[in-house]
Enzyme design. Structure first.
Site, PDB file in Angstrom:
ATOM      1  N   LYS A 106       0.840  -1.207   0.000  1.00 53.25           N
ATOM      2  CA  LYS A 106       0.000   0.000   0.000  1.00 53.25           C
ATOM      3  C   LYS A 106       0.874   1.255   0.000  1.00 53.25           C
ATOM      4  CE  LYS A 106      -3.600   2.322   2.658  1.00 53.25           C
ATOM      5  NZ  LYS A 106      -4.567   2.215   3.751  1.00 53.25           N
ATOM      6  N   GLU A 122      10.690  -4.635   4.007  1.00 49.55           N
ATOM      7  CA  GLU A 122      10.776  -6.022   3.540  1.00 49.55           C
ATOM      8  C   GLU A 122      10.420  -6.131   2.059  1.00 49.55           C
ATOM      9  OE1 GLU A 122       9.192  -4.822   6.154  1.00 49.55           O
ATOM     10  OE2 GLU A 122       9.250  -6.183   7.868  1.00 49.55           O
ATOM     11  N   GLY A 180      -4.850  -2.107   4.912  1.00 52.73           N
ATOM     12  CA  GLY A 180      -4.011  -3.224   4.465  1.00 52.73           C
ATOM     13  C   GLY A 180      -4.645  -4.583   4.745  1.00 52.73           C
ATOM     14  N   ARG A 181      -5.141  -4.771   5.981  1.00 56.36           N
ATOM     15  CA  ARG A 181      -5.680  -6.095   6.348  1.00 56.36           C
ATOM     16  C   ARG A 181      -7.088  -6.311   5.820  1.00 56.36           C
ATOM     17  NH1 ARG A 181      -4.487  -2.656  10.295  1.00 56.36           N
ATOM     18  NH2 ARG A 181      -6.093  -1.902  11.717  1.00 56.36           N
ATOM     19  N   GLU A 233      -4.273  -6.747  14.984  1.00 63.16           N
ATOM     20  CA  GLU A 233      -3.824  -5.417  14.549  1.00 63.16           C
ATOM     21  C   GLU A 233      -4.992  -4.429  14.617  1.00 63.16           C
ATOM     22  OE1 GLU A 233      -2.246  -4.234  10.405  1.00 63.16           O
ATOM     23  OE2 GLU A 233      -0.406  -4.695  11.479  1.00 63.16           O
ATOM     24  N   HIS A 241      -3.436 -33.061  17.665  1.00 63.99           N
ATOM     25  CA  HIS A 241      -2.244 -33.819  18.062  1.00 63.99           C
ATOM     26  C   HIS A 241      -1.117 -32.907  18.531  1.00 63.99           C
ATOM     27  CE1 HIS A 241      -3.892 -37.622  16.581  1.00 63.99           C
ATOM     28  NE2 HIS A 241      -4.482 -36.866  15.668  1.00 63.99           N
ATOM     29  N   LYS A 246       9.692  -0.448  13.823  1.00 58.71           N
ATOM     30  CA  LYS A 246      10.227  -0.139  12.493  1.00 58.71           C
ATOM     31  C   LYS A 246      11.261   0.981  12.586  1.00 58.71           C
ATOM     32  CE  LYS A 246       5.892  -0.949   9.933  1.00 58.71           C
ATOM     33  NZ  LYS A 246       4.867  -0.329   9.103  1.00 58.71           N
TER      34      LYS A 246
HETATM   35  O1  F6P Z   1       3.527  -3.074   9.744  1.00 54.82           O
HETATM   36  C1  F6P Z   1       2.173  -3.316   9.624  1.00 54.82           C
HETATM   37  C2  F6P Z   1       1.653  -2.905   8.281  1.00 54.82           C
HETATM   38  O2  F6P Z   1       1.583  -1.528   8.189  1.00 54.82           O
HETATM   39  C3  F6P Z   1       0.304  -3.544   8.033  1.00 54.82           C
HETATM   40  O3  F6P Z   1      -0.743  -2.812   8.551  1.00 54.82           O
HETATM   41  C4  F6P Z   1       0.306  -3.682   6.557  1.00 54.82           C
HETATM   42  O4  F6P Z   1      -0.650  -4.607   6.121  1.00 54.82           O
HETATM   43  C5  F6P Z   1       1.724  -4.116   6.300  1.00 54.82           C
HETATM   44  O5  F6P Z   1       2.480  -3.381   7.226  1.00 54.82           O
HETATM   45  C6  F6P Z   1       2.237  -3.911   4.915  1.00 54.82           C
HETATM   46  O6  F6P Z   1       2.143  -2.588   4.526  1.00 54.82           O
HETATM   47  P1  F6P Z   1       2.291  -2.169   3.006  1.00 54.82           P
HETATM   48  O7  F6P Z   1       1.165  -2.776   2.252  1.00 54.82           O
HETATM   49  O8  F6P Z   1       2.248  -0.678   2.995  1.00 54.82           O
HETATM   50  O9  F6P Z   1       3.614  -2.698   2.504  1.00 54.82           O
END
Ligand code: F6P
Length: 543
Positions: free
Chosen positions: A206, A212, A265-266, A351, A382, A510
């Site tokens: 987003k 990452e 995002g979620r 979250e 199990h 972060k």
């Molecule tokens: O660190 C949490 C977060 O901000 C989530 O809310 C989000 O889904 C995820 O990181 C990834 O964010 P982005 O889509 O901006 O890479």
């Protein structure tokens, strides 16, 4: 009538029923309330929920519904669907229902008509997915695409991962792999054995700033370029709400599939975030998934609160969390294909509602999101069901059943379903010490051994669970299930007084990681606590 209670009155009534529930067998409620099963079995968008194995009595259910009403669930629901800035800390709407509404709908985010834009992006995804699947769109060397590597994290990863595992054909025409972690092992595994000439890489973020995803995106681009030269860049797709950052990264504008800041995002799987799945599963599957979500929206909007699946499921959690003091909930799908449901729900619920102050910054009076965990049955049986049956903590469960599954050997599915029903029944009914003693006496054990063994083999029972059943794991059912959980989370957030759509709690770590990174790379030392400083020194030497 409970329906006209104040919030304070409803809280008091809910907590009184929960207090009584601590010493009341759930089983006794079926005899005491002849309509219990009917009253607590709800059909919603093709799913059936059974909430009768929860500890609430009819009075507790009434109090819970009254609490939802008095907390303003109906008004907040209207605000959500009207595109008001329900995410007040970021001044944003949370309009995920617009993403799954039928074409030609009229949704407004903070007054701006967005449905035309939604339909346009949906059309672009469909056209691109069709072109890739038909071979009209091919790679830089003319080969058709056989693989997609989806790069994203959190909400840009968990939903698509869940959807792909739930719905993927056994022998897909286009295979989909995922890389989320900045641990290089993740991308290495995702790319392993793939031919770059046949591989699309979807960068999903987003913000398009997430460490990452940017790191994995750069590495994947280098992998494409190493094999295909600069032409490899044509294999990159971007999905983002930040077109400027996408352009700066170098993805061509005709390969950008956009979504807007009113998509959390979620809550974003319904948007272009689902692009990789739409390509790999085909548009018809994706559309049926959207339709399932829209059907649950209609149910959530129209069903009275007493028969409203997201409301009842959410209020069952409120009853357990705030009335009974339960700290966790286990989600156990009896479907191997739903093995990513628990991680998806961990982000959705923890979250969204893992917060300790209200939407206006005031300390909350009640405990909020419990720990959510889970794994598919029967594997989970199990692994950790010992604790669920006999541990010192009572952990409410949610069982998810799929009535029919064409995969696997004949008769195999009945075995799975028998386990599901047995677990829910065993958790509720338990096994008394007297019963165990009788068996041990019959086996001829001596009294001392019986005294030792009987308590160990006793099951306290009275452990609550909900059951959600779908006829089959179709795209429609999956869409309905995910939308059910989204709205359930929203209902809980309203009752707890939370803004369920922000996530400030992820920021501090972060920032600190960005401070530590240059130190690990040999840069000047900064001030840290003694333990962190020592570890920076040690790990720096290992680089
Ligand atoms: O660190 C949490 C977060 O901000 C989530 O809310 C989000 O889904 C995820 O990181 C990834 O964010 P982005 O889509 O901006 O890479």
């Amino acid at each position: 009538m409970p329906q006209t209670m104040t919030a304070a009155g409803a809280w008091a009534a809910l907590k009184a029923d929960a207090e009584a529930a601590k010493s009341r067998p759930i089983l006794s409620l079926y005899a005491a309330e002849p309509d219990r099963l009917d009253r607590l079995t709800v059909d919603a968008a093709g799913l059936t929920l059974d909430l009768s194995k929860q500890p609430w009595s009819a009075a507790g259910v009434d109090a819970a519904v009254a609490l939802a009403r008095a907390s303003g669930v109906e008004a907040r629901r209207t605000a959500l669907f009207a595109g008001e800035a329900v995410n007040i800390s970021e001044d944003r709407a949370a309009l995920h229902p617009a993403l799954r509404a039928p074409a030609g709908s009229a949704f407004f985010a903070k007054g701006e008509w967005v449905s035309a834009d939604v339909d346009h992006v949906r059309g672009a995804i469909k056209a691109f997915a069709d072109a890739v699947r038909s071979g009209d769109t091919v790679g830089a060397t003319g080969k058709p695409f056989r693989n997609i590597v989806h790069i994203g994290i959190g909400g840009s990863d968990l939903g698509p991962r869940l959807m792909w595992q739930a719905l993927r054909p056994l022998a897909p025409v286009i295979n989909l792999r995922f890389a989320s972690n900045v641990d290089g092992s993740d991308l290495a595994a995702a790319l392993d054995g793939l031919d770059p000439a046949e591989t699309l890489v979807t960068l999903v973020s987003k913000t398009f700033t997430t460490q990452e995803t940017m790191a994995n995106g750069e590495a994947a681009r280098a992998w494409l370029r190493a094999a295909l030269g600069p032409g490899g860049d044509a294999h990159l797709l971007a999905v983002s709400a930040n077109p400027k950052a996408v352009a700066a990264f170098g993805v061509s504008p005709d390969r950008l599939f956009a979504f807007r800041d009113w998509v959390g995002g979620r809550y974003s799987l319904w948007s272009a975030v689902g692009l990789s799945c739409a390509i790999a599963l085909g548009w018809d599957v994706f559309q049926a998934f959207l339709d399932g979500g829209a059907a649950m929206d209609a149910h959530f909007l129209e069903a009275p609160l007493e028969r409203n699946a997201p409301v009842l499921l959410g209020m069952a959690q409120v009853f357990n969390r705030n009335g009974m003091g339960r700290r966790a909930r286990a989600v156990i799908p009896y479907s191997q294909r739903l093995r990513f449901l628990a991680p998806f729900l961990q982000q959705l619920e923890m979250e969204s509602n893992g917060k300790r102050v209200s939407a206006t910054g005031k300390p909350l009076e009640n405990m909020t999101a419990p720990v959510v965990f889970g794994d598919p049955g029967t594997n989970a049986q199990h692994a950790f069901f010992q604790m669920l049956h006999q541990g010192t903590d009572v952990i409410p469960l949610e069982f998810i059943g799929v009535a029919e599954n064409p995969e696997g050997p004949p008769g195999g599915h009945a075995k799975l379903l028998s386990n599901l029903l047995a677990q829910a029944e065993a958790l509720m009914i338990g096994r008394s010490e007297d019963d165990v003693r009788e068996e041990l006496v019959a086996k001829g054990l001596d009294p001392a051994a019986i005294d030792e063994l009987a308590p160990q083999r006793t099951f306290p029972g009275n452990r609550p669970s909900s059951l959600i059943v779908m006829d089959a794991l179709t795209p429609h059912a999956l869409g309905a299930l995910i939308a059910l959980y989204e709205h359930k989370t929203f209902v809980e957030g309203v009752v707890w007084g939370i803004n369920s759509f922000d996530q400030w709690g992820v920021e501090l770590g972060k920032v600190m990681a960005n401070r530590i990174l240059p130190e690990l790379q040999g840069g000047p030392r900064a001030a840290h606590d003694p333990s962190t400083s020592a570890w920076i020194e040690r790990l720096k030497r290992k680089k």
